[in-house]
Design a protein around this motif. Structure first.
Motif, PDB file in Angstrom:
ATOM      1  N   ILE A 281       0.658  -5.285   5.386  1.00 47.52           N
ATOM      2  CA  ILE A 281       1.737  -4.875   4.597  1.00 47.52           C
ATOM      3  C   ILE A 281       1.697  -3.937   3.433  1.00 47.52           C
ATOM      4  CG2 ILE A 281       2.808  -6.748   3.242  1.00 47.52           C
ATOM      5  CD1 ILE A 281       1.676  -8.782   4.647  1.00 47.52           C
ATOM      6  N   MET A 282       0.775  -3.684   2.658  1.00 46.99           N
ATOM      7  CA  MET A 282       0.895  -2.873   1.848  1.00 46.99           C
ATOM      8  C   MET A 282       1.043  -0.924   2.242  1.00 46.99           C
ATOM      9  SD  MET A 282      -1.434  -3.552  -1.973  1.00 46.99           S
ATOM     10  CE  MET A 282      -0.750  -4.510  -3.096  1.00 46.99           C
ATOM     11  N   ALA A 283       0.284  -1.420   3.272  1.00 46.58           N
ATOM     12  CA  ALA A 283       0.119   0.147   3.530  1.00 46.58           C
ATOM     13  C   ALA A 283       1.687   0.837   4.403  1.00 46.58           C
ATOM     14  CB  ALA A 283      -0.920   0.493   5.024  1.00 46.58           C
ATOM     15  N   HIS A 284       2.533   0.067   5.286  1.00 41.10           N
ATOM     16  CA  HIS A 284       3.244   0.319   6.056  1.00 41.10           C
ATOM     17  C   HIS A 284       5.066  -0.214   5.183  1.00 41.10           C
ATOM     18  CE1 HIS A 284       0.374   1.536   8.245  1.00 41.10           C
ATOM     19  NE2 HIS A 284       0.034   0.154   8.759  1.00 41.10           N
ATOM     20  N   SER A 285       4.190  -1.832   4.883  1.00 43.32           N
ATOM     21  CA  SER A 285       6.274  -1.353   4.470  1.00 43.32           C
ATOM     22  C   SER A 285       6.882  -0.912   4.310  1.00 43.32           C
ATOM     23  CB  SER A 285       6.299  -3.277   4.511  1.00 43.32           C
ATOM     24  OG  SER A 285       5.030  -3.593   5.303  1.00 43.32           O
ATOM     25  N   ASP A 286       8.300  -1.098   3.923  1.00 41.23           N
ATOM     26  CA  ASP A 286       9.143  -0.893   2.865  1.00 41.23           C
ATOM     27  C   ASP A 286      10.267  -1.885   1.959  1.00 41.23           C
ATOM     28  OD1 ASP A 286      11.516  -1.488   4.516  1.00 41.23           O
ATOM     29  OD2 ASP A 286      11.098   0.781   5.939  1.00 41.23           O
TER      30      ASP A 286
END
Lengths: 490, 490
Positions: A281-286
């Motif tokens: 979640i933390m790596a890719h989300s916006d």
């Protein structure tokens, strides 16, 4: 910005929490620090499990199951191990409740255990106690066993997926005849984790070794994969430990080798947990919601019909049925959301929030024109495209999205990994431009500790592919032969 | 009789225990009543999980995960529920250990929990406390959730797989807008379990309902599947509960229905556990070892080469490679045991003990003749057969074995199910020819209790397909309208 989700620039930590809750991934439970993994979040865990389990089996491992509860005395047999975990153990002391006669349910003091039991924080002790009975000769080795289980570490500050008192994980525990074989296993499993992170989670990772300070309690060497989150903090995504003969000695596990001599067995352990979902979640989300790599997305394609009259829907549905069949034949998971209780706009927002990689919208005009509207979650781009050949186009787009998400994370990490040579610059970077900092260190635990106290940055790892290079320790100025990777971390 | 395994006629209970241990399925752990499921046993659980999970998903369910620990106060909210489970609960009271200064690791009394936590014996309470937050309107219903998890019930007398303090299971927990819908769900899941037992485990089962005495603590109605073991004792293999509004009322879970009125939600729960593995072993195995139905056997076919010289083995191996490919293409799991550390006879005994359905032995003469020796585990028959078309023959033989194992168990049950009309005959049968006894009962809990006290037999179920029939209660002579199924049970 999605409704109810704060912008990640405004408050990254709150953004993450909002995302997890609003996308229906998980929520806190009434039990301190424990979480409820909701179906949408759990379905990602199921995908992670399926892929990793296949990788473990392909490398010769089998699954088994060991008890949840560990006698306190076992737990204390390996000295550094108990030091590492004693401060955060849930302890079972009784085995019965009773009615106190006034309608209250209380603990029955007569049902007190002779020896307290610990809910496993990790299973080395109970497993090595078991291996003692399984191993006599070199012919019984190697033992290559993995366990999927829940574990518990009583945490004071918790965060959904990233740090919870109970979490789900897998723990591999292997036994070998030689140190070399155990080290090769440790490295092999690190590579499995790195492969999974990069090729499935679209998450670039640095492979490295932990310093003595950061090692697993009881290990001679801890290998890890480290990833960079969008706020510039590092996240340890998996570890693989070479345990030497520590647990074999603590539990007296010996074997007769080929030369008929008796030796202690060599051990490894390695694990990843539901924390991976937090990393994903933390790596890719916006700010609009989750961005999931197609290979782990529970729903890869959602189809939303746009219509006023039932005949229009019937017409669209007939087409969608055939599209679904084509996609399923390609192994692509697709959801047709024909609920009449929600408007298309609200559906669009929902799937954006949930990170569905591709959205297909179809209205009556599309049906006349033989087109659909195709929207990508990762780039937020839309295009009108032909129905003809759509399944094939979707298939290649999903691959493109997977690669694009990886590339974005890779570029972000490259931009946020800096070689630093002065202490002032080191501190400034951590505060103003956080990320991975590659810097020289004099190799002592004291210096590492001082840096941590002053900056909260830790040595994430000594990268495996480090080149040797003369330099001076960022803090003490003492000579150093290689750079190590610093960051503040989750 | 296999080495180390007692005959089942001599001591059925010991036979079962020997089998489990010698076949490498499981062993006891140092923690009271907890077991270690070894890789061979666990691989059967993985097969069970995969099939059932598919069935649950096909009927619209999703998996989720709820906390291991339940606050004592939650646990006490449903009165009959806590009565049913309080006597066998593991209780967590502290969350930290410490060193007492003299090198002993002790419980840190300063880390005492304000409220004790119970290790889940089942999760209705924590789940219904959660559902309160998930349900507002009929649009939020139904909720169809399942959980794969470990649970703990502190047992005083334990037996591997059949009754252990910790066990693995799945527990479905569903929420519905109407009683009818919840009852339909309860029945649907009972049918899923029966389908699985019969078509995968080769285990014929009676579908029925429990009497009030035998119901799940908190249920309005408990459905079950009951199987007959080879010693004439019954084993409850799965249960599906209609919980009415009991848990919704205990946890205040209400919804607005279509008519805009507020109602309590209707509930079901249903579960099967690692106990199924115990049933599988007990139902089919013999004095030589396990007899596994092919559909759940971890290894379906084992190939053993018989040779003296390396060239012979090379020749055999080349053929086996092609056979393996053919079998794998058919989805058949095959193991080629070419270990040079064991003689063929010892391998034969090992796979017999482990219940591998088909054994292929190949020597040099076979290679010359284009034949193999094929041995069936279920019938213990051997035949020499052509290599040509062998994969196809194996495929149909596996199906035949599956059917034969089922038929054998079915015939055994038919022979050991008796209609009994007098009390003396009832008692005699239980002692001399144990099995299912179909007898009239006056419908009262008192009579049921008396029968249990005098004979240790319980009403296993009121079969769903019971015909109505006038009769007199076996104990009291009072009028009865149907027969129920009695047996002594595990």
């Amino acid at each position: 910005m999605s409704k109810g989700v704060i912008s990640k620039d405004e408050d990254y930590s709150q953004w993450f929490n909002d995302l997890v809750i609003k996308s229906d991934m998980a929520e806190y439970s009434p039990v301190r620090g424990c979480m409820i993994i909701k179906p949408y979040g759990y379905s990602i865990w199921e995908k992670i499990q399926a892929v990793l389990d296949g990788m473990f089996k392909d490398t010769g491992h089998s699954n088994a199951y060991f008890p949840l509860l560990i006698p306190k005395s076992f737990f204390s047999k390996e000295a550094s191990h108990v030091d590492g975990f004693a401060k955060e153990c849930a302890v079972v002391t009784h085995y019965r409740l009773k009615n106190d006669g006034e309608g209250n349910i209380i603990v029955d003091e007569e049902a007190k255990l002779e020896e307290e039991l610990i809910i496993r924080p990790t299973s080395e002790t109970i497993i090595w106690n078991t291996y003692k009975g399984w191993i006599q000769s070199y012919r019984d080795l190697p033992i290559l066993v993995n366990q999927w289980a829940n574990v518990m570490r009583w945490e004071m500050r918790t965060r959904l997926f990233l740090r919870t008192s109970e979490f789900l994980w897998q723990e591999g525990h292997t036994a070998h005849a030689t140190a070399d074989e155990a080290i090769a296993e440790t490295e092999q499993m690190l590579n499995v984790y790195a492969d999974f992170a990069e090729n499935w989670m679209a998450l670039p990772v640095v492979k490295g070794r932990k310093t003595a300070n950061e090692r697993f309690a009881g290990a001679l060497d801890t290998y890890c994969i480290e990833a960079l989150m969008q706020d510039g903090k590092a996240l340890q995504a998996g570890t693989s430990h070479f345990l030497g003969q520590n647990f074999a000695k603590a539990f007296d596990v010996k074997f007769t080798n080929k030369e008929n001599k008796i030796e202690h067995v060599w051990a490894t352990s390695w694990g990843v947990s539901t924390r991976l979902i937090g990393a994903l979640i933390m790596a890719h989300s916006d700010d609009a919601g989750l961005v999931l790599p197609p290979k782990l997305a529970p729903i890869q394609v959602v189809v939303v019909p746009i219509y006023k009259h039932q005949e229009e829907l019937d017409n669209i549905s007939a087409y969608v049925d055939s599209l679904k069949k084509e996609l399923k034949a390609k192994g692509i998971s697709v959801k047709f959301d024909n609920r009449d209780t929600h408007r298309p706009g609200s559906k669009f927002a929902e799937y954006e929030l949930k990170g569905v990689p591709l959205r297909v919208a179809i209205g009556s005009r599309d049906m006349q024109n033989g087109t659909v509207e195709l929207a990508r979650r990762d780039t937020k781009t839309k295009e009108t495209t032909a129905q003809e050949g759509l399944a094939g186009k979707i298939e290649s787009l999903l691959e493109e999205i997977q690669n694009n998400i990886y590339k974005k994370a890779f570029d972000f990490r490259a931009e946020n990994t800096t070689e630093v040579d002065t202490w002032d610059e080191f501190k400034r970077m951590l505060d103003e431009e956080p990320g991975f900092i590659s810097a020289h260190w004099d190799g002592t635990s004291e210096t590492e500790q001082k840096i941590k106290e002053e900056t909260k940055a830790t040595i994430r790892c000594i990268p495996l592919d480090n080149k040797q290079e003369e330099g001076k320790c960022i803090l003490t100025g003492k000579p150093s032969t290689q750079r190590v990777l610093f960051a503040r971390a989750y």
